[in-house]
Design a protein around this motif. Structure first.
Motif, short mmCIF file in Angstrom:
data_model
loop_
_atom_site.label_atom_id
_atom_site.label_comp_id
_atom_site.label_asym_id
_atom_site.label_seq_id
_atom_site.Cartn_x
_atom_site.Cartn_y
_atom_site.Cartn_z
N ILE A 92 0.86 -1.19 0.00
CA ILE A 92 0.00 0.00 0.00
C ILE A 92 0.89 1.24 0.00
CG2 ILE A 92 -1.90 -1.18 1.12
CD1 ILE A 92 -1.20 0.23 3.72
N ARG A 93 0.33 2.36 -0.51
CA ARG A 93 1.12 3.58 -0.68
C ARG A 93 0.72 4.65 0.32
NH1 ARG A 93 0.38 7.95 -5.47
NH2 ARG A 93 -1.14 8.67 -3.94
N PHE A 94 1.73 5.22 0.98
CA PHE A 94 1.51 6.33 1.90
C PHE A 94 2.08 7.61 1.31
CE2 PHE A 94 0.25 4.41 5.95
CZ PHE A 94 0.55 3.08 5.74
N CYS A 95 1.35 8.72 1.46
CA CYS A 95 1.89 10.02 1.09
C CYS A 95 2.40 10.67 2.37
CB CYS A 95 0.81 10.89 0.46
SG CYS A 95 1.37 12.57 0.14
N PHE A 96 3.69 11.08 2.40
CA PHE A 96 4.22 11.67 3.63
C PHE A 96 4.35 13.19 3.57
CE2 PHE A 96 8.36 12.12 1.71
CZ PHE A 96 8.52 11.01 0.91
N VAL A 97 3.80 13.77 2.49
CA VAL A 97 3.91 15.22 2.36
C VAL A 97 2.74 15.87 3.09
CG1 VAL A 97 4.12 17.10 0.67
CG2 VAL A 97 5.05 14.86 0.17
N LYS A 98 2.77 15.72 4.40
CA LYS A 98 1.66 16.16 5.23
C LYS A 98 2.21 16.88 6.45
CE LYS A 98 -1.33 13.90 2.62
NZ LYS A 98 -2.29 14.59 1.77
N GLU A 99 1.36 17.70 7.04
CA GLU A 99 1.72 18.36 8.31
C GLU A 99 2.11 17.30 9.34
OE1 GLU A 99 2.03 21.42 9.03
OE2 GLU A 99 0.36 22.67 8.43
#
Lengths: 448, 444
Positions: free
Chosen positions: B419-426
């Motif tokens: 599964i894919r996580f996006c880490f460009v988050k606050e």
């Protein structure tokens, strides 16, 4: 893939693996199709009147009544709404692909009122990159190879290349002036019902109408739209109605939506534009409204072409629509106040042209006015024979008189060129000073 | 697919009976055949689900923090600029922007880029890709797509009448795969997929979803094949500034013989953390750009003026600050480097195996060690990762994206445990995700 291509490809492949035989073989082939050959769908679509004329007219010393954009400022509240949107973090990131939620809700409200029916914001609306993007999504979603699409001349020039890019055949029918009479109004131009009827065939997928019309400014009457609707229903075709100038209708005329005629909602896509509604053509936002069973195919195209439109711009348009929704029917609603302001400019430009000895076609709606330049008696024989008179005239006028317009044959097919080649199109959604500057140029025409 | 196309003319649409008479709208089908098979979309499905369950969203790839102040200011300045900021600009790209892009990228590519011939500004990189496929791919052309691929490439090839041919990146055989650099392309496998009909190859570096940053020798291998077989190369480089651990982004267009056959696609959205502005571009030899211009002028014609003006100011600032610590192109990857570490340790701490990305916005994670009872009838026939992701949204309130969505039907079974996580988050978003995973692992 065509036979020829298959053979060419096979030959190319063999060529690469055996250089000597290739050289001999290649020498006997007159032309090898370039490996970087473009797709066939773009063949013949490279010419574009705007690309040809807009850069020339961008010179600030030229009085520009050519391309259709205002040089009057947009209402301040839409600009403020945009600045406000950009300062909100979330508004700078992706929004819903088929249309920002607050925008589709606002559109649903405004058009629900206009149509007199519920318009589902999620299923019956698609937000696109300008009215242009709506036309493209409509053509790509609903028009197939081998289809025929009827187009009324003069037409906004992109209709024909878009139909052709979809692999379909444009079938043209001209608006004709009332016989005999000199035409003084866009209302003097009409479609011959028998001629129109004859254009429908078993292959007709759709008819494109544009009301108010660009470039003539004709506002189709209910009766005229009924004739078209009857034919759509009889021949079971779709109708693509480009209504980007829907609010810009002048006194004594009424904008009628063909989708509101009986039997038409289910087969019509209606196109609108934020750019034309709020005088912000550079925002490039528009919308398609129609039944779910049609809109869903436009949505499919959207999700495979650009996916989503810019968020802050959509938010700002939503704010503008909500504000004016509350004012609908009142004089300070921008939808009507802009039309009023524009009518004054229309009359000013008409007077300028009449003073110069010409007879303009006074538009019932829209941004533009056609005028027959024959009375100016401009000798252009030095310009050669390879272009229509209006193209030569406009190029000459830009260069020699520093006044820009658009040649009207850009909006018609080959067969109608002769009928329209003495007309040029002038845009009057301009500052009064711009119109006066144009007036001076025309007044001093004979002076060198 | 072929059968559907043959039968399509015989399909009819009957308007549902709403208490009125049945009406037949068109005995012929309504929709154009080019829309067949391209109607499903993973984003539409999963963003809706994440919203419905109010999940902590590490799914779709967009920052939940703001763009840098200097571009926001530039946009506001443009909005209050003269009236021309709100009217049509040059169709193929706002003059100020194409000049900024040409100046900026000429220095990087080592090639003099003509702003008016070699650059096309589009509505996001998405539309640049669309123009490339529509302008250059014809019925019967084959396009090689390196998997895992950003999902839009496949429907775009299809819509252009082409055939997609897939070549997967595979984890190097042997021990545990810890980095995106361990996923490689086999030169033999790639070469074997080239036929007389192959027109182009599509690569994405840094790669979405894997995060792989192609090394110069890998790009050279691809370039050699492109030159040998006279292929075009569509290089999607939207994450070009986001590389970590010293990985270097290389433009395949800068390799010898590649400029005239490569279309390089870029994105202001990913460059300046402003995905909602939808400003992108294609840069290539004028000979290819001119065909793309025709698609552009017959589809959207112009892009929004004010947004282009703002992006132009952004690039001018970065041109001056390039390579210095004040450059956003230094600061953003440094910030994301931290976030990447944070998410990776969090995933490891709950027993998952992240594949450390060398670049980009995303991290994929092997979930095969996790055992859950995916007791959901509605997802019964879907692949494991799709089912897992939906379960994770519904049961744990955490949104991710299933990685098999980025693989072809023929290879997706091999890759359905990621599964894919996006880490460009606050950080707050990442902490909320951490909390969910911690609670979950404690229960087990």
């Amino acid at each position: 893939m065509s036979c020829t291509r298959r053979i060419l490809n096979a030959v190319r492949f063999t060529c690469r693996s055996s250089p000597t035989s290739c050289r001999r073989f290649c020498a006997s082939q007159p032309v090898m199709a370039s490996r970087h050959a473009h797709a066939r769908r773009i063949e013949g679509l490279d010419k574009n009147v705007w690309v040809a004329f807009t850069s020339v007219a961008a010179d600030p010393s030229i009085v520009n009544l050519g391309q259709g954009f205002p040089d009057i400022p947009p209402p301040s509240y839409v600009k403020e709404a945009l600045a406000k949107a950009v300062s909100v973090d979330r508004m700078n990131q992706y929004t819903r692909g088929f249309g920002h939620p607050s925008l589709v809700k606002a559109l649903s409200q405004v058009y629900g009122k206009v149509y007199g029916r519920q318009v589902d914001p999620l299923k019956e609306i698609l937000v696109t990159v300008g009215g242009y993007g709506s036309l493209f999504s409509t053509m790509q979603g609903l028009v197939d190879e081998g289809d025929e699409v009827i187009i009324v001349e003069p037409f906004f020039d992109c209709y024909v290349p878009m139909v052709r890019m979809a692999g379909a055949k444009p079938v043209l029918i001209p608006l004709r002036p009332k016989s005999g009479k000199k035409t003084v109004s866009s209302g003097d131009w009409f479609l011959d019902p028998d001629e129109l009827s004859a254009k429908f065939s078993s292959k007709t997928k759709a008819i494109i109408i544009n009301t108010p019309n660009n470039p003539i400014g004709k506002v189709f009457t209910r009766g005229e739209l009924q004739v078209i609707a009857d034919l759509c229903i009889k021949h079971d075709t779709l109708c693509f109605s480009d209504e980007v100038y829907e609010w810009l209708v002048f006194k004594g005329h009424q904008h009628v939506k063909i989708a509101t005629l009986p039997g038409m909602w289910d087969r019509t896509i209606t196109i609108g534009s934020a750019g034309k509604t709020f005088s912000v053509t550079g925002w490039k936002l528009g919308w398609s409204i129609g039944p779910e069973h049609l809109i869903k195919h436009l949505q499919t195209v959207m999700q495979n072409t650009l996916y989503t439109c810019p968020t802050p711009l959509q938010e700002a348009v939503a704010q503008g629509l909500l504000l004016n929704y509350k004012l609908m029917g009142q004089p300070d609603c921008y939808f009507s106040s802009l039309a009023e302001e524009l009518e004054g400019k229309r009359d000013r430009l008409a007077a300028i042209l009449q003073e110069a000895g010409m007879t303009p076609v006074i538009p019932e709606g829209g941004y533009f006015m056609l005028v027959d330049v024959t009375p100016l008696n401009q000798d252009l024989s030095h310009m050669g024979d390879d272009e229509a008179y209006d193209y030569k005239f406009v190029k000459w006028m830009i260069k020699e008189k520093k006044l820009a317009a658009i040649p009207v044959t850009a909006f018609v097919g080959e067969e109608s060129k002769e009928q329209f080649e003495k007309y040029i199109r002038l845009c009057f959604i301009k500052e009064d000073s711009t119109l006066e500057a144009a007036g001076n140029i025309l007044k001093n025409w004979r002076k060198v | 697919m072929g059968i559907i196309r043959i039968l399509a003319p015989y399909l009819t649409l009957i308007r549902p009976n709403l208490g009125q008479n049945h009406k037949l709208i068109m005995a012929r089908r309504l929709y154009a055949s080019r829309t067949i098979g391209v109607d499903k979309n993973v984003w539409v499905e999963f963003t809706q689900l994440a919203a419905d369950y109010k999940a902590v969203n590490l799914g779709q790839g967009f920052p939940d923090f703001s763009p840098p102040q200097f571009v926001q200011d530039a946009f506001c300045k443009a909005v209050s600029g003269g009236p021309q900021m709100h009217q049509y600009t040059r169709a193929f790209g706002h003059p100020r922007l194409v000049k900024s892009l040409a100046k900026f990228f000429s220095r990087i590519v080592g090639q003099e880029i003509d702003p008016f011939e070699d650059v096309l500004v589009t509505v996001g990189a998405y539309q640049a890709l669309f123009c490339a496929f529509q302008a250059l791919i014809d019925d019967g052309d084959e396009v090689i797509i390196v998997e895992p691929f950003f999902d839009c490439y496949q429907p775009m090839v299809l819509m252009a009448g082409g055939t997609a041919v897939y070549v997967p990146l595979r984890p190097k055989g042997g021990s545990t795969v810890l980095s995106s650099g361990d996923w490689v392309l086999s030169a033999e496998e790639l070469a074997s997929k080239i036929t007389p009909r192959t027109k182009a190859i599509v690569i994405n570096t840094p790669n979405n979803p894997l995060g792989k940053v192609y090394k110069v020798e890998e790009l050279q291998m691809i370039a050699d094949l492109c030159i040998k077989h006279d292929l075009l190369c569509f290089s999607d480089e939207v994450y070009e500034w986001l590389t970590y651990d010293g990985a270097k982004h290389i433009k395949i267009a800068s390799l010898p013989g590649m400029w005239e056959r490569t279309i390089t696609v870029g994105s202001a959205g990913k460059t300046f953390s402003a995905t909602g502005w939808k400003v992108g571009w294609a840069i290539s030899s004028g000979k290819l750009i001119k065909h793309m211009k025709i698609i552009h002028q017959n589809s959207v014609y112009h892009c929004a003026t004010a947004a282009q003006e703002a992006v132009s100011h952004g690039f001018d600032r970065e041109y001056e600050l390039f390579g210095t610590p004040e450059s956003y192109f230094q600061q953003l990857p440094a910030m994301l480097h931290q976030k990447r570490q944070k998410v990776a340790s969090c995933l490891r701490s709950v027993g998952l195996q992240p594949v450390m990305p060398e670049g980009g916005y995303f991290m994929i994670t092997d979930i095969s060690s996790v055992h859950v009872d995916l007791n959901d009838e509605s997802t019964k026939n879907e692949s494991y990762d799709f089912r897992f992701v939906k379960w994770l949204i519904k049961e744990k309130g955490l949104a991710t994206i299933p990685v098999s969505a980025f693989f072809s039907p023929e290879h997706s079974k091999e890759f359905d445990k990621y599964i894919r996580f996006c880490f460009v988050k606050e950080d707050s978003t990442l902490e909320a995700a951490e909390e969910i995973l911690r609670k979950w692992s404690q229960k087990e």
